[in-house]
Design an enzyme around this catalytic site. Structure first.
Site, short mmCIF file in Angstrom:
data_model
loop_
_atom_site.label_atom_id
_atom_site.label_comp_id
_atom_site.label_asym_id
_atom_site.label_seq_id
_atom_site.Cartn_x
_atom_site.Cartn_y
_atom_site.Cartn_z
N ASP A 299 0.88 -1.15 0.00
CA ASP A 299 0.00 0.00 0.00
C ASP A 299 0.93 1.22 0.00
O ASP A 299 2.12 1.12 0.31
CB ASP A 299 -0.93 0.01 1.22
CG ASP A 299 -2.10 0.98 1.01
OD1 ASP A 299 -2.05 1.79 0.05
OD2 ASP A 299 -3.07 0.94 1.79
C1 BGC Z 1 -4.85 3.46 0.16
C2 BGC Z 1 -5.06 2.45 -0.94
C3 BGC Z 1 -4.90 3.11 -2.28
C4 BGC Z 1 -3.53 3.77 -2.34
C5 BGC Z 1 -3.25 4.47 -3.66
C6 BGC Z 1 -3.56 4.24 -0.01
O1 BGC Z 1 -3.47 5.28 0.89
O2 BGC Z 1 -4.87 2.82 1.41
O3 BGC Z 1 -6.32 1.86 -0.84
O4 BGC Z 1 -5.05 2.18 -3.30
O5 BGC Z 1 -3.44 4.73 -1.31
O6 BGC Z 1 -3.99 5.59 -3.79
#
Ligand code: BGC
Length: 812
Positions: A299
């Site tokens: 993530d």
């Molecule tokens: C979120 C994810 C997301 C990623 C990219 C993160 O902060 O937890 O769900 O896909 O950002 O935007």
């Protein structure tokens, strides 16, 4: 054309289609190609491939100035070949979350990774370009799950995937399938259910739908990311059994039934290690036990040590920072990271790359069928809304109803989706009042004016939120409900035919729900609104209907008996107002059912005592709050959350411990009634599997669909068990009055098994089992029994993710 030629043409076309898309297994020649590409890469190129290219946060300069240089993008100003490449690939699809590098000379194409899960998140406008690039805001995940309709969800996935393909993304960062462990989790709306079977089945349908377009998915957040509070550092202490039976189960089903191209590891720690650094999670369980073949990405900013991540099987770091590339190179040179491990990470990324549209040279149109998708979202939203109350058949509206008084801020600022990365840039949102007009109703203009003036005034001042990220991203946060003057309600009760009262709640990434009081519980102003409006409308013999336009469960027991009907519309996507009116008018008969229980009060939730955990005081705690190894604006406070409720989440808890709820898991009303009959089991003795069939008849006056749920109660054996667990479910077709359908299900040993921690086995213990077929987890219509003569080991898996210390676990 003769039949033979036609057949030949078909075969050739199918072959071409399979070659250009859809073909999810890598052919031998492709494997060789990937192998050769890996061999031709330099160490620097490999390191650059596994580390994302950073992210342009589009932050205001005032905020950027306070960030460390590498987050300000200063390093990107230098004119180097790498920076030139990064600049170029970022133009491929503006507004996406991440990209991977490209080396045309090596046949390596960039992968564009875009959020999800409610639709494709990209920038709707581009510099020096007058065209717009809107995507469809589909309903939030909870709505999709509440349809209990895997085919419909697959069709949503197909539509969403077409936007991914036609706008030029390669992987959609979706679906999100963490368990709705606690109603206060700020991202529950992005998730499906408190139940892992519903979660897994719906997620698999979604992945199958999206990937049928020849684009990929990234199922997230793997694993146990059930809260936003200190999500980047929270250490989840949880038993192996609760992990396997609940928190990993949805992912397991999805991996096995839909082959997602990628998996996104979560921010949090699981039993002491960051998910992205856990070899147990990413290699032993995900790959060895479940057979996952794609690549794992972090993530955004997750974890802290890239070498451990590579070794654990976390192949790509997103969004990545330049110093990480150097770290990888140095580690290979010093022997801290074996080049063979890095090669494997690279190979997995390239194995997905060769399936992507960009690699295959797909010519994007930038013109997905947004019109058709608006219809898809309108239908699925209506099918996922839940009728909670309907006294004296208050709904659907009868023909006398023409003029509607729409109360509540959210009637005018209808909320289509949540905040954060899951927010979609859609072209429009149909508000409730617009939906009414589209449906041929009149929304009282005087009342409209009162609300619009109030909203304008409230919006002229800053709206405060606990959620820093939502504020930073400029999310439209709900304003305080307008206190209603009783005289307005009285006047409306005289001049309109019915009252609609919309209660709005938003939530989003980066923070858990705002509060218990005034968020989970309705505020006094909101309760007064419901009371006053209902009283006044009842005085004139008219009805009042509450519409819940909410991101997560709210308390209902203290007020739900007041209005004539309550419809839970969730956050239903860009066509939301139309979907609500389709139900109010009776054009669609409600068939959604709850995928999470509604407790009577927050203290009744089994995780209430330990959500969201506590700070761990260590000598150097203070320094850790300024840890910059992830996003600088996401602090990393040493934090722990102990899942003491263990396997007793949601209905597993309420039903086993006899805790009454407002609305149980699986509950939802219809405008018609159904009769269940003729429950049949294929055998009284379980061998490998058992077939269950039931007849469902529409005994009411209008056509409708019924969600049929099959629960099993296992015998009290060596392991204690929840009172009952959902083992399978289905939904009838649209049944006209008097019409019936036979639904058949298969229950295998795995579905009946519990996880034996001692031996890492899934066991269906010997004894008497009860099959309960019902309209909800409490409304059981028919039961029958069968026997398992000897313990069945349904599957043996690897010992993994053992908690590092003892902790209290809830027992019956
Ligand atoms: C979120 C994810 C997301 C990623 C990219 C993160 O902060 O937890 O769900 O896909 O950002 O935007």
């Amino acid at each position: 054309m003769d039949v033979f030629k036609l057949k030949k043409l078909c075969v050739i076309s199918i072959a071409v289609i399979l070659l250009s898309f859809g073909c999810s297994t890598v052919s031998e020649s492709e494997e060789i190609k990937v192998d050769e590409i890996v061999k031709s890469m330099t160490l620097v190129q490999k390191a650059q491939l596994v580390i994302g290219t950073g992210m342009d946060f589009h932050l205001p300069d005032s905020i950027k100035a306070n960030l460390p240089p590498e987050f300000r993008g200063d390093h990107e100003k230098e004119d180097t070949p790498y920076n030139r490449m990064v600049k170029k690939i970022r133009t491929y699809l503006p507004g996406t979350a991440g990209v991977s590098v490209e080396y045309p000379e090596l046949n390596i194409t960039s992968q564009t990774l875009a959020d999800g899960p409610a639709g494709l998140r990209i920038s709707p406008t581009r510099k020096d370009d007058s065209n717009t690039y809107y995507s469809t805001a589909f309903p939030i995940a909870t709505v999709l799950a509440s349809t209990w309709d895997v085919e419909l969800v697959e069709s949503v996935g197909k539509a969403m995937g077409e936007e991914v393909l036609e706008y030029g993304a390669d992987v959609l960062l979706a679906p999100a399938l963490n368990l709705q462990r606690d109603p206060l989790c700020g991202r529950n709306f992005e998730y499906y259910s408190e139940d892992p079977l519903v979660t897994g089945k719906i997620a698999a349908a979604m992945v199958n739908g999206i990937q049928s377009n020849g684009v990929g998915t990234s199922i997230k957040h793997f694993a146990v990311n059930n809260q936003e509070t200190n999500r980047m550092s929270a250490d989840v202490i949880v038993s192996e059994r609760a992990l396997r039976e609940l928190y990993l189960k949805g992912f397991e089903i999805t991996v096995k039934e839909s082959n997602p191209w990628t998996v996104m590891s979560s921010y949090n720690k699981v039993n002491g290690l960051y998910a992205s650094e856990s070899h147990d999670l990413l290699t032993k369980i995900l790959r060895n036990d479940w057979g996952f073949e794609g690549y794992v990405m972090t993530d955004w900013g997750g974890g802290s040590d890239v070498i451990t991540q590579m070794n654990a099987g976390n192949d790509m770091i997103q969004p990545g920072r330049p110093n990480m590339i150097t770290t990888i190179i140095d580690a290979v040179k010093s022997g801290k990271l074996k080049e063979a491990v890095l090669d494997k990470n690279v190979e997995r990324i390239l194995n997905v790359m060769i399936k992507t549209p960009r690699y295959k040279g797909y010519k994007i149109s930038n013109k997905p069928d947004l019109k058709a998708h608006a219809q898809v979202t309108r239908q699925v939203a209506a099918d996922g809304m839940i009728l909670l109350e309907n006294k004296n058949n208050a709904l659907p509206f009868d023909e006398s109803i023409k003029k509607v008084a729409a109360f509540g801020n959210a009637s005018y600022e209808f909320i289509s989706g949540g905040t954060g990365s899951g927010d979609v840039n859609e072209a429009y949102t149909v508000s409730l009042t617009e939906g009414l007009k589209n449906g041929g109703f009149v929304s009282d203009p005087t009342l409209e004016e009162v609300y619009i003036d109030y909203i304008k005034e409230a919006r002229s001042k800053p709206v405060k939120s606990k959620n820093f990220l939502a504020q930073l991203m400029g999310a439209k946060l709900p304003i305080t409900e307008m206190p209603l003057d009783a005289s307005i309600a009285k006047q409306m009760a005289e001049i309109t035919d019915v009252a609609l009262i919309t209660i709005g709640r938003n939530a989003g990434e980066g923070g858990d729900r705002e509060a218990i009081e005034g968020d989970f519980y309705l505020s006094e102003t909101e309760k007064n609104l419901i009371r006053i409006v209902t009283e006044e409308f009842h005085k004139t013999g008219k009805k009042a209907i509450v519409v819940l336009n909410i991101a997560g469960v709210v308390e209902t027991a203290s007020w739900s008996a007041i209005p004539d009907a309550v419809l839970c519309a969730w956050l239903p996507g860009q066509e939301g107002g139309n979907s609500v009116v389709d139900l109010l008018s009776g054009k669609v008969n409600p068939s959604g059912k709850l995928t999470a229980s509604v407790p009577l009060k927050y203290e009744d939730v089994s995780s209430a005592n330990n959500f969201p955990g506590y700070e761990i005081k260590t000598e150097d705690s203070e320094d850790k709050t300024t840890d910059q190894s992830g996003f600088s604006f996401m602090r990393r406070l040493p934090w722990e959350v102990v899942y003491e409720e263990d396997i007793y989440v949601g209905y597993r808890y309420y039903n086993t411990f006899d805790v009454p709820v407002a609305y149980e898991f699986g509950y939802g009303k219809s405008y018609t009634t159904f009769e269940y009959s003729n429950l049949k089991l294929s055998s009284k003795k379980f061998i490998d599997r058992i077939a269950v069939s039931i007849d469902v008849k529409n005994t009411g006056k209008v056509g409708g669909r019924e969600v049929v749920q099959v629960y099993a109660s296992a015998p009290e054996g060596k392991m204690e068990k929840p009172k009952e667990e959902l083992v399978t479910f289905g939904k009838t077709a649209l049944l006209e009055p008097g019409e019936s359908e036979t639904l058949t299900f298969t229950v295998d040993a795995m579905l009946l098994s519990s996880f034996d921690e001692k031996n890492s086995n899934w066991i269906a213990e010997a004894g008497d089992y009860t099959i309960k077929v019902g309209a909800s987890s409490k409304d059981i219509k028919k039961i029958d029994t069968f026997i398992i003569s000897n313990d069945i080991i349904a599957e043996k898996v690897t010992k993994a993710l053992v908690p590092q210390r003892d902790f209290t676990r809830l027992v019956k």
